[in-house]
Design a protein around this motif. Sequence first.
Motif, PDB file in Angstrom:
ATOM      1  N   PRO A 107     -15.235  13.675  -4.806  1.00  0.00           N
ATOM      2  CA  PRO A 107     -14.556  13.007  -5.901  1.00  0.00           C
ATOM      3  C   PRO A 107     -13.745  11.771  -5.587  1.00  0.00           C
ATOM      4  O   PRO A 107     -13.142  12.393  -5.148  1.00  0.00           O
ATOM      5  N   ARG A 108     -13.302  11.205  -6.682  1.00  0.00           N
ATOM      6  CA  ARG A 108     -11.934  10.220  -5.851  1.00  0.00           C
ATOM      7  C   ARG A 108     -11.050  10.729  -6.150  1.00  0.00           C
ATOM      8  O   ARG A 108     -10.292  10.635  -5.283  1.00  0.00           O
ATOM      9  N   TRP A 109     -10.586  11.455  -7.418  1.00  0.00           N
ATOM     10  CA  TRP A 109      -9.131  12.198  -7.165  1.00  0.00           C
ATOM     11  C   TRP A 109      -9.152  12.724  -5.745  1.00  0.00           C
ATOM     12  O   TRP A 109      -7.715  13.027  -5.451  1.00  0.00           O
ATOM     13  N   GLU A 110      -9.575  13.599  -5.482  1.00  0.00           N
ATOM     14  CA  GLU A 110      -9.675  14.940  -4.501  1.00  0.00           C
ATOM     15  C   GLU A 110      -9.673  14.131  -3.419  1.00  0.00           C
ATOM     16  O   GLU A 110      -8.916  14.339  -2.251  1.00  0.00           O
ATOM     17  N   ALA A 111     -10.397  13.001  -3.602  1.00  0.00           N
ATOM     18  CA  ALA A 111     -10.451  12.140  -1.749  1.00  0.00           C
ATOM     19  C   ALA A 111      -8.959  12.111  -1.594  1.00  0.00           C
ATOM     20  O   ALA A 111      -8.599  11.803  -0.423  1.00  0.00           O
ATOM     21  N   TYR A 112      -8.198  11.219  -2.660  1.00  0.00           N
ATOM     22  CA  TYR A 112      -7.565  10.485  -2.573  1.00  0.00           C
ATOM     23  C   TYR A 112      -5.728  11.506  -2.384  1.00  0.00           C
ATOM     24  O   TYR A 112      -4.770  11.426  -1.633  1.00  0.00           O
ATOM     25  N   GLY A 113      -6.320  12.742  -3.398  1.00  0.00           N
ATOM     26  CA  GLY A 113      -5.339  13.447  -2.821  1.00  0.00           C
ATOM     27  C   GLY A 113      -5.185  13.970  -1.407  1.00  0.00           C
ATOM     28  O   GLY A 113      -3.468  13.918  -0.802  1.00  0.00           O
ATOM     29  N   ARG A 114      -6.184  14.881  -0.859  1.00  0.00           N
ATOM     30  CA  ARG A 114      -6.525  15.073   0.585  1.00  0.00           C
ATOM     31  C   ARG A 114      -6.178  14.035   2.266  1.00  0.00           C
ATOM     32  O   ARG A 114      -4.964  13.960   2.106  1.00  0.00           O
ATOM     33  N   ALA A 115      -6.665  12.604   0.907  1.00  0.00           N
ATOM     34  CA  ALA A 115      -5.808  11.124   2.120  1.00  0.00           C
ATOM     35  C   ALA A 115      -4.030  11.299   1.801  1.00  0.00           C
ATOM     36  O   ALA A 115      -3.637  10.662   3.356  1.00  0.00           O
ATOM     37  N   ARG A 116      -3.753  11.165   0.658  1.00  0.00           N
ATOM     38  CA  ARG A 116      -2.079  11.515   0.328  1.00  0.00           C
ATOM     39  C   ARG A 116      -1.755  12.423   1.704  1.00  0.00           C
ATOM     40  O   ARG A 116      -0.348  12.589   2.165  1.00  0.00           O
ATOM     41  N   ALA A 117      -1.949  13.859   0.948  1.00  0.00           N
ATOM     42  CA  ALA A 117      -1.765  15.039   2.180  1.00  0.00           C
ATOM     43  C   ALA A 117      -1.545  15.189   3.280  1.00  0.00           C
ATOM     44  O   ALA A 117      -0.719  15.747   4.320  1.00  0.00           O
ATOM     45  N   TYR A 118      -2.986  13.998   3.875  1.00  0.00           N
ATOM     46  CA  TYR A 118      -2.748  13.701   5.539  1.00  0.00           C
ATOM     47  C   TYR A 118      -1.922  12.859   6.090  1.00  0.00           C
ATOM     48  O   TYR A 118      -1.258  12.953   6.905  1.00  0.00           O
ATOM     49  N   ALA A 119      -1.775  12.083   5.217  1.00  0.00           N
ATOM     50  CA  ALA A 119      -0.825  10.534   5.173  1.00  0.00           C
ATOM     51  C   ALA A 119       0.565  10.959   5.392  1.00  0.00           C
ATOM     52  O   ALA A 119       1.554  11.323   5.698  1.00  0.00           O
ATOM     53  N   GLU A 120       0.954  12.174   4.391  1.00  0.00           N
ATOM     54  CA  GLU A 120       2.417  13.282   4.538  1.00  0.00           C
ATOM     55  C   GLU A 120       2.713  13.605   6.031  1.00  0.00           C
ATOM     56  O   GLU A 120       3.679  13.842   6.472  1.00  0.00           O
ATOM     57  N   ALA A 121       1.523  14.644   6.030  1.00  0.00           N
ATOM     58  CA  ALA A 121       1.634  15.361   7.575  1.00  0.00           C
ATOM     59  C   ALA A 121       1.681  14.133   8.608  1.00  0.00           C
ATOM     60  O   ALA A 121       2.218  15.083   9.861  1.00  0.00           O
ATOM     61  N   LEU A 122       1.421  13.226   8.898  1.00  0.00           N
ATOM     62  CA  LEU A 122       1.734  12.920   9.595  1.00  0.00           C
ATOM     63  C   LEU A 122       2.839  11.504   9.844  1.00  0.00           C
ATOM     64  O   LEU A 122       2.756  10.416  10.613  1.00  0.00           O
ATOM     65  N   GLY A 123       3.096  11.557   8.693  1.00  0.00           N
ATOM     66  CA  GLY A 123       4.656  10.656   8.351  1.00  0.00           C
ATOM     67  C   GLY A 123       4.643   9.408   8.140  1.00  0.00           C
ATOM     68  O   GLY A 123       4.845   8.073   8.451  1.00  0.00           O
ATOM     69  N   ILE A 124       3.405   8.404   7.455  1.00  0.00           N
ATOM     70  CA  ILE A 124       2.807   7.616   7.298  1.00  0.00           C
ATOM     71  C   ILE A 124       2.640   7.316   5.843  1.00  0.00           C
ATOM     72  O   ILE A 124       2.120   6.040   5.243  1.00  0.00           O
ATOM     73  N   ALA A 125       2.972   8.056   4.515  1.00  0.00           N
ATOM     74  CA  ALA A 125       2.801   8.106   3.697  1.00  0.00           C
ATOM     75  C   ALA A 125       3.499   6.686   2.641  1.00  0.00           C
ATOM     76  O   ALA A 125       3.199   6.536   1.664  1.00  0.00           O
ATOM     77  N   HIS A 126       4.625   6.370   3.712  1.00  0.00           N
ATOM     78  CA  HIS A 126       5.024   4.866   2.991  1.00  0.00           C
ATOM     79  C   HIS A 126       4.377   3.917   2.737  1.00  0.00           C
ATOM     80  O   HIS A 126       4.553   2.904   2.834  1.00  0.00           O
ATOM     81  N   LEU A 127       3.338   4.224   3.580  1.00  0.00           N
ATOM     82  CA  LEU A 127       2.267   2.906   4.507  1.00  0.00           C
ATOM     83  C   LEU A 127       0.908   2.689   3.368  1.00  0.00           C
ATOM     84  O   LEU A 127       0.565   1.929   3.358  1.00  0.00           O
ATOM     85  N   LEU A 128       0.873   4.091   2.303  1.00  0.00           N
ATOM     86  CA  LEU A 128      -0.072   4.290   1.650  1.00  0.00           C
ATOM     87  C   LEU A 128      -0.922   2.604   0.965  1.00  0.00           C
ATOM     88  O   LEU A 128      -2.405   2.617   0.922  1.00  0.00           O
ATOM     89  N   HIS A 129       0.398   1.671   0.452  1.00  0.00           N
ATOM     90  CA  HIS A 129      -0.618   0.699  -0.323  1.00  0.00           C
ATOM     91  C   HIS A 129      -0.500  -0.926   0.379  1.00  0.00           C
ATOM     92  O   HIS A 129      -0.965  -1.561   0.348  1.00  0.00           O
ATOM     93  N   ARG A 130      -0.041   0.008   2.310  1.00  0.00           N
ATOM     94  CA  ARG A 130       0.192  -1.724   3.542  1.00  0.00           C
ATOM     95  C   ARG A 130      -1.788  -1.417   3.626  1.00  0.00           C
ATOM     96  O   ARG A 130      -2.291  -0.517   2.773  1.00  0.00           O
ATOM     97  N   ARG A 131      -2.011  -2.627   4.024  1.00  0.00           N
ATOM     98  CA  ARG A 131      -2.916  -3.491   4.484  1.00  0.00           C
ATOM     99  C   ARG A 131      -2.842  -2.325   6.221  1.00  0.00           C
ATOM    100  O   ARG A 131      -2.426  -2.704   6.928  1.00  0.00           O
ATOM    101  N   PRO A 132      -3.830  -2.972   6.814  1.00  0.00           N
ATOM    102  CA  PRO A 132      -3.911  -2.326   8.392  1.00  0.00           C
ATOM    103  C   PRO A 132      -3.241  -3.752   9.611  1.00  0.00           C
ATOM    104  O   PRO A 132      -2.624  -3.124  10.157  1.00  0.00           O
ATOM    105  N   GLY A 133      -3.492  -5.384   9.048  1.00  0.00           N
ATOM    106  CA  GLY A 133      -2.947  -6.246   9.343  1.00  0.00           C
ATOM    107  C   GLY A 133      -1.501  -6.157   9.657  1.00  0.00           C
ATOM    108  O   GLY A 133      -0.970  -6.818  10.592  1.00  0.00           O
ATOM    109  N   SER A 134      -0.614  -5.342   8.901  1.00  0.00           N
ATOM    110  CA  SER A 134       1.271  -5.100   8.452  1.00  0.00           C
ATOM    111  C   SER A 134       1.480  -4.459   9.314  1.00  0.00           C
ATOM    112  O   SER A 134       2.550  -4.311   9.573  1.00  0.00           O
ATOM    113  N   LEU A 135       0.891  -3.520  10.240  1.00  0.00           N
ATOM    114  CA  LEU A 135       1.179  -2.065  10.280  1.00  0.00           C
ATOM    115  C   LEU A 135       0.940  -2.420  11.588  1.00  0.00           C
ATOM    116  O   LEU A 135       0.439  -2.975  12.910  1.00  0.00           O
ATOM    117  N   SER A 136       2.040  -1.467  13.196  1.00  0.00           N
ATOM    118  CA  SER A 136       2.165  -1.583  14.258  1.00  0.00           C
ATOM    119  C   SER A 136       1.050  -1.225  14.829  1.00  0.00           C
ATOM    120  O   SER A 136       0.496  -0.094  13.673  1.00  0.00           O
TER     121      SER A 136
END
Length: 241
Positions: free
Chosen positions: A103-132
Amino acid sequence: MIEVEDLVVRLPGFTLEVPHLEVGEGEYLVVLGPSGVGKTLLLHAIAGLVAPARGRIVIGRRDVTREPPERRGVALVPQDYALFPHMSVLDNIAYGLRVRGIPRWEAYGRARAYAEALGIAHLLHRRPGSLSGGEKQRVALARALAVEPRILLLDEPLASLDPQARARGRGLLREIHESRGVTVVHVSHNIVDAATLATRVAYMNGGRLECTCTTRGFLESPYAEPYLEELRPLAGLLGGR
């Protein structure tokens, strides 16, 4: 955890042969060898992206040779990371969960948790073309880990990074392996990746798996001779690996 027996994969002009390969649960195996010897093809065979002409692949005591990729419990991080350019980082990380019907709510919750764990939570609304390169690597790893695979397959995950980012990337991979206990198969042509990350090393040449041994055993074998100059600065850091 992974057992490959009498594997043969044939492509036009190239044949991959792996007589026997075992990867134990929780191991970090680095597959070394020159470019073009079939290392990536081995990963694709384990992941189920190519069909073997002969042999079998067993994951967790289950023969998965004819199983589709989504039923193998593995996650592949390709060399170019394969991020969707039109999606945000959040959507990229959640993608594997959404296609599995989470479900969408669970998928996005888990995605945010893994982003936090890997130190990229501040990038969640950016697109790949703007990333290092290092940021893309973390997004690709978060996407792979979010589906909670038993096995993580890494195809040259550090190749596109500059030396400083590569060193940080090694630290990140070591941390993921040690903290999550995931089994890792990491394809590389870089001996430093093997010397600093691997519990065991497999060496391929000419489309064939030539040896598997402990990292220390590989570094003391004739197969390591072409890499000796690269290894010299690490001599005091290798310990008993």
